[in-house]
Enzyme design. Structure first.
Site, PDB file in Angstrom:
ATOM      1  N   VAL A 133      -0.627  -8.227  -1.010  1.00  0.00           N
ATOM      2  CA  VAL A 133      -0.954  -9.093   0.139  1.00  0.00           C
ATOM      3  C   VAL A 133       0.319  -9.712   0.694  1.00  0.00           C
ATOM      4  CG1 VAL A 133      -2.283 -11.077   0.951  1.00  0.00           C
ATOM      5  CG2 VAL A 133      -3.203  -9.643  -0.885  1.00  0.00           C
ATOM      6  N   ASP A 202      -7.008  -2.812   6.439  1.00  0.00           N
ATOM      7  CA  ASP A 202      -5.947  -3.317   5.557  1.00  0.00           C
ATOM      8  C   ASP A 202      -6.009  -4.845   5.465  1.00  0.00           C
ATOM      9  OD1 ASP A 202      -3.198  -2.765   4.166  1.00  0.00           O
ATOM     10  OD2 ASP A 202      -2.790  -4.364   5.612  1.00  0.00           O
ATOM     11  N   LYS A 206      -7.018  -7.348   2.244  1.00  0.00           N
ATOM     12  CA  LYS A 206      -6.207  -8.504   1.824  1.00  0.00           C
ATOM     13  C   LYS A 206      -7.050  -9.779   1.842  1.00  0.00           C
ATOM     14  CE  LYS A 206      -1.954  -6.323   3.393  1.00  0.00           C
ATOM     15  NZ  LYS A 206      -1.153  -6.007   4.572  1.00  0.00           N
ATOM     16  N   GLY A 305       7.047  -3.283   4.897  1.00  0.00           N
ATOM     17  CA  GLY A 305       8.344  -2.592   4.819  1.00  0.00           C
ATOM     18  C   GLY A 305       8.751  -2.379   3.377  1.00  0.00           C
TER      19      GLY A 305
HETATM   20  P1  NDP Z   1       4.020   6.252   1.075  1.00  0.00           P
HETATM   21  O1  NDP Z   1       2.996   7.124   1.710  1.00  0.00           O
HETATM   22  O2  NDP Z   1       5.326   6.067   1.742  1.00  0.00           O
HETATM   23  O3  NDP Z   1       4.295   6.724  -0.428  1.00  0.00           O
HETATM   24  C1  NDP Z   1       3.293   7.216  -1.269  1.00  0.00           C
HETATM   25  C2  NDP Z   1       3.944   7.880  -2.455  1.00  0.00           C
HETATM   26  O4  NDP Z   1       2.944   8.322  -3.350  1.00  0.00           O
HETATM   27  C3  NDP Z   1       4.767   9.121  -2.094  1.00  0.00           C
HETATM   28  O5  NDP Z   1       5.952   9.144  -2.851  1.00  0.00           O
HETATM   29  C4  NDP Z   1       3.864  10.288  -2.506  1.00  0.00           C
HETATM   30  O6  NDP Z   1       4.577  11.427  -2.917  1.00  0.00           O
HETATM   31  C5  NDP Z   1       3.160   9.688  -3.688  1.00  0.00           C
HETATM   32  N1  NDP Z   1       1.880  10.301  -3.971  1.00  0.00           N
HETATM   33  C6  NDP Z   1       0.834  10.479  -3.137  1.00  0.00           C
HETATM   34  N2  NDP Z   1      -0.197  11.053  -3.787  1.00  0.00           N
HETATM   35  C7  NDP Z   1       0.211  11.247  -5.059  1.00  0.00           C
HETATM   36  C8  NDP Z   1      -0.388  11.804  -6.210  1.00  0.00           C
HETATM   37  N3  NDP Z   1      -1.625  12.272  -6.186  1.00  0.00           N
HETATM   38  N4  NDP Z   1       0.343  11.836  -7.354  1.00  0.00           N
HETATM   39  C9  NDP Z   1       1.596  11.348  -7.391  1.00  0.00           C
HETATM   40  N5  NDP Z   1       2.217  10.809  -6.319  1.00  0.00           N
HETATM   41  C10 NDP Z   1       1.536  10.772  -5.179  1.00  0.00           C
HETATM   42  O7  NDP Z   1       3.282   4.822   0.884  1.00  0.00           O
HETATM   43  P2  NDP Z   1       3.948   3.390   0.812  1.00  0.00           P
HETATM   44  O8  NDP Z   1       5.112   3.413  -0.081  1.00  0.00           O
HETATM   45  O9  NDP Z   1       4.103   2.839   2.182  1.00  0.00           O
HETATM   46  O10 NDP Z   1       2.747   2.549   0.157  1.00  0.00           O
HETATM   47  C11 NDP Z   1       2.463   2.640  -1.204  1.00  0.00           C
HETATM   48  C12 NDP Z   1       1.471   1.545  -1.587  1.00  0.00           C
HETATM   49  O11 NDP Z   1       2.029   0.275  -1.284  1.00  0.00           O
HETATM   50  C13 NDP Z   1       0.132   1.607  -0.830  1.00  0.00           C
HETATM   51  O12 NDP Z   1      -0.879   1.130  -1.678  1.00  0.00           O
HETATM   52  C14 NDP Z   1       0.348   0.627   0.306  1.00  0.00           C
HETATM   53  O13 NDP Z   1      -0.849   0.095   0.805  1.00  0.00           O
HETATM   54  C15 NDP Z   1       1.156  -0.445  -0.419  1.00  0.00           C
HETATM   55  N6  NDP Z   1       1.961  -1.291   0.427  1.00  0.00           N
HETATM   56  C16 NDP Z   1       2.798  -0.750   1.374  1.00  0.00           C
HETATM   57  C17 NDP Z   1       3.564  -1.573   2.159  1.00  0.00           C
HETATM   58  C18 NDP Z   1       4.471  -1.041   3.207  1.00  0.00           C
HETATM   59  O14 NDP Z   1       5.024  -1.850   3.968  1.00  0.00           O
HETATM   60  N7  NDP Z   1       4.676   0.266   3.315  1.00  0.00           N
HETATM   61  C19 NDP Z   1       3.523  -3.045   2.001  1.00  0.00           C
HETATM   62  C20 NDP Z   1       2.633  -3.493   0.956  1.00  0.00           C
HETATM   63  C21 NDP Z   1       1.879  -2.638   0.210  1.00  0.00           C
HETATM   64  P3  NDP Z   1       5.561  12.236  -1.915  1.00  0.00           P
HETATM   65  O15 NDP Z   1       6.759  11.349  -1.741  1.00  0.00           O
HETATM   66  O16 NDP Z   1       5.873  13.477  -2.654  1.00  0.00           O
HETATM   67  O17 NDP Z   1       4.788  12.430  -0.655  1.00  0.00           O
HETATM   68  N1  HSE Z   2       0.434  -1.609   6.458  1.00  0.00           N
HETATM   69  C1  HSE Z   2       0.618  -2.903   5.902  1.00  0.00           C
HETATM   70  C2  HSE Z   2       0.961  -3.870   6.999  1.00  0.00           C
HETATM   71  C3  HSE Z   2       1.694  -2.886   4.863  1.00  0.00           C
HETATM   72  O1  HSE Z   2       1.326  -3.419   8.088  1.00  0.00           O
HETATM   73  O2  HSE Z   2       0.850  -5.069   6.788  1.00  0.00           O
HETATM   74  C4  HSE Z   2       1.841  -4.212   4.147  1.00  0.00           C
HETATM   75  O3  HSE Z   2       0.747  -4.491   3.344  1.00  0.00           O
END
Ligand code: NDP
Ligand code: HSE
Length: 432
Positions: A133, A202, A206, A305
């Site tokens: 969150v 999303d 949260k 981010g």
């Molecule tokens: P991404 O899509 O950038 O990354 C996801 C990762 O998971 C990738 O490395 C992908 O592999 C891997 N992956 C997907 N499926 C599988 C699987 N079945 N087995 C193993 N690895 C797998 O997502 P984010 O980093 O943006 O987000 C990750 C989490 O963090 C989510 O829950 C999101 O809601 C949360 N989050 C994100 C924020 C943001 O600002 N981006 C902020 C706060 C929370 P590959 O690299 O090979 O594709």
């Molecule tokens: N997609 C989410 C946002 C990432 O834009 O707030 C952070 O949780």
């Protein structure tokens, strides 16, 4: 300091995971000093093994996340894959095989947090999720720990960076919706499927997490009333400006006045430009927490981010590792109040309604009568004849506070009037 390292399995190495790995490597000695033992990246599970991942030893990369969490020598699993499955099975398996878990997965926590909490408790392990969150902002720990002795009555704020970024760009530079969404996606703010952001899922996830922790009850995604920003038009934003307001996607969790139920909702709302939330720009988030003894607290910072989110993940990693060394655990689920979640119809707030009406005598009185019949009191009315010569005018009504059910009844009745050609928009007005 203990010399044997604590072993960490990283599930996911995308926007967030890659930053977690980078900080774990570059700040290794500081982390070791703060924890009291070194932390070692023992494996990194991804979907595409051939992708080049800067700074990560290729020998650590695996596509078999299931085997990684079952290894038995892993102390902490960091889950930053996202989504419901396989994340849920991997996390529960991690607990079963002796690891504690740090996750950023708000979708899963809001969908089935109860299963995760139960598995953590059953196996005597930690489940931490500060990053789930509001990105970098410390909010879960203050609610779970610092305010554990107080009574929280309201949590209100901007909890989605992507939608705030889009609304900010539309408002400040007149950018188009799609252009602003593309930019937010390129900056790593949006979810893998940005529908989750723009349709409010999303933020609703949260809100469910925040309401559950704040009110010590169980709130799921389905309990949260949700509207996204896809129906917000440039006209709504211009109308808000004329009223001295701006449009924000808000998450609002409230304890009912009688204390017997709670509500949780996410929707676009007009807020006055003088309100602190109005000046929250780009992908920043801000959350107000109102507690009985503490009064009003405001939490503000980067809400999305890779690097900001990794900061929250690393904070949890340090806490979980410290607990591990002390052979203790942090707080688990607190849902003892078992307060029911009331429907949106019970929520009381103000409304801005924009109508297209026939430009002729008596229409204003007709419209006002419908509001009165439903017990919705009008605060202001603005009527503007159109220059397009089709005999229509725009009528903007702002109400006093009224139950959402009464407003819905009013709008339904207005739609049936011959003189009302259309309801152009309905938006709640908050923060006054
Ligand atoms: P991404 O899509 O950038 O990354 C996801 C990762 O998971 C990738 O490395 C992908 O592999 C891997 N992956 C997907 N499926 C599988 C699987 N079945 N087995 C193993 N690895 C797998 O997502 P984010 O980093 O943006 O987000 C990750 C989490 O963090 C989510 O829950 C999101 O809601 C949360 N989050 C994100 C924020 C943001 O600002 N981006 C902020 C706060 C929370 P590959 O690299 O090979 O594709
Ligand atoms: N997609 C989410 C946002 C990432 O834009 O707030 C952070 O949780």
């Amino acid at each position: 300091m203990r010399t044997r390292p604590l072993k960490v399995a990283l599930l996911g190495c995308g926007v967030v995971g890659s930053e977690v790995a980078r900080i774990m490597t570059t700040h290794a000695s500081d982390l070791a000093a703060r924890i009291g033992a070194p932390v070692e990246l023992a494996g990194v599970a991804v979907r595409r093994p051939s992708k080049v991942r800067e700074g990560i030893d290729p020998a650590l990369i695996t596509t078999d996340a299931t085997a990684l969490v079952k290894r038995g020598d892993i102390d902490v699993v960091i889950e930053v894959i996202g989504g419901i499955e396989p994340a849920r099975t991997l996390i529960t398996s991690a607990f079963e095989h002796g690891a504690s878990v740090v996750s950023a997965n708000k979708a899963l926590l809001a969908e089935d947090g109860a299963t995760l909490y139960a598995a953590a408790e059953e196996h005597g392990k930690d489940l931490y999720f500060e990053a789930a969150v509001a990105g970098a902002i410390p909010l879960i720990r203050p609610l779970r720990e610092s305010l554990a002795g107080d009574k929280v009555n309201r949590v209100l704020g901007i909890v989605n960076g992507t939608t705030n970024f889009i609304l900010d760009k539309m408002d400040s530079s007149g950018a188009g919706y799609s252009e602003a969404l593309d930019e937010a996606t390129a900056l790593g703010y949006a979810e893998a499927d940005p529908t989750a952001d723009v349709e409010g899922f999303d933020a609703a996830a949260k809100a469910a997490i925040l309401a559950g922790i704040a009110f010590h009850t169980r709130v799921r995604l389905d309990d949260v009333y949700r509207e996204g920003l896809t129906d917000v038009s440039a006209a709504d934003i211009a109308s808000a400006k004329r009223m001295g307001c701006t449009v924000k996607l808000l998450a609002i969790c409230e304890r009912a006045a009688d204390g017997k139920s709670v509500t949780a909702r996410v929707h676009p709302a007009m807020i006055p430009l003088s309100h602190p939330l109005a000046s929250v720009r780009e992908a920043y988030n801000a959350v107000f927490v109102e507690a009985e003894a503490a009064g009003q607290l405001m939490f503000y910072g980067p809400g999305a981010g890779g690097s900001p989110t990794a900061s929250a993940v690393l904070g949890d990693l340090v806490a979980v590792c410290r607990n591990r060394l002390a052979e203790s655990t942090g707080p688990g689920e607190s849902a003892y109040t078992q307060l029911p979640v009331s429907p949106m119809g019970d929520v009381v707030t103000r409304y801005h309604i924009s109508l297209d009406v026939a430009d002729k005598p008596g229409v204003l009185a007709q419209v006002a009568t419908v509001f009165a019949e439903h017990g919705v009191s009008i605060d202001t009315v603005r009527q503007q004849g159109r220059q397009d010569g089709n005999g229509e005018a725009s009528l903007v009504v702002v109400t006093h506070r009224a139950p959402d059910a009464a407003l819905s009844g009013t709008v339904e009745a207005l739609r049936k009037l011959d003189t009302v050609r259309g309801v152009a928009s309905i938006m709640r007005v908050e923060g006054e």
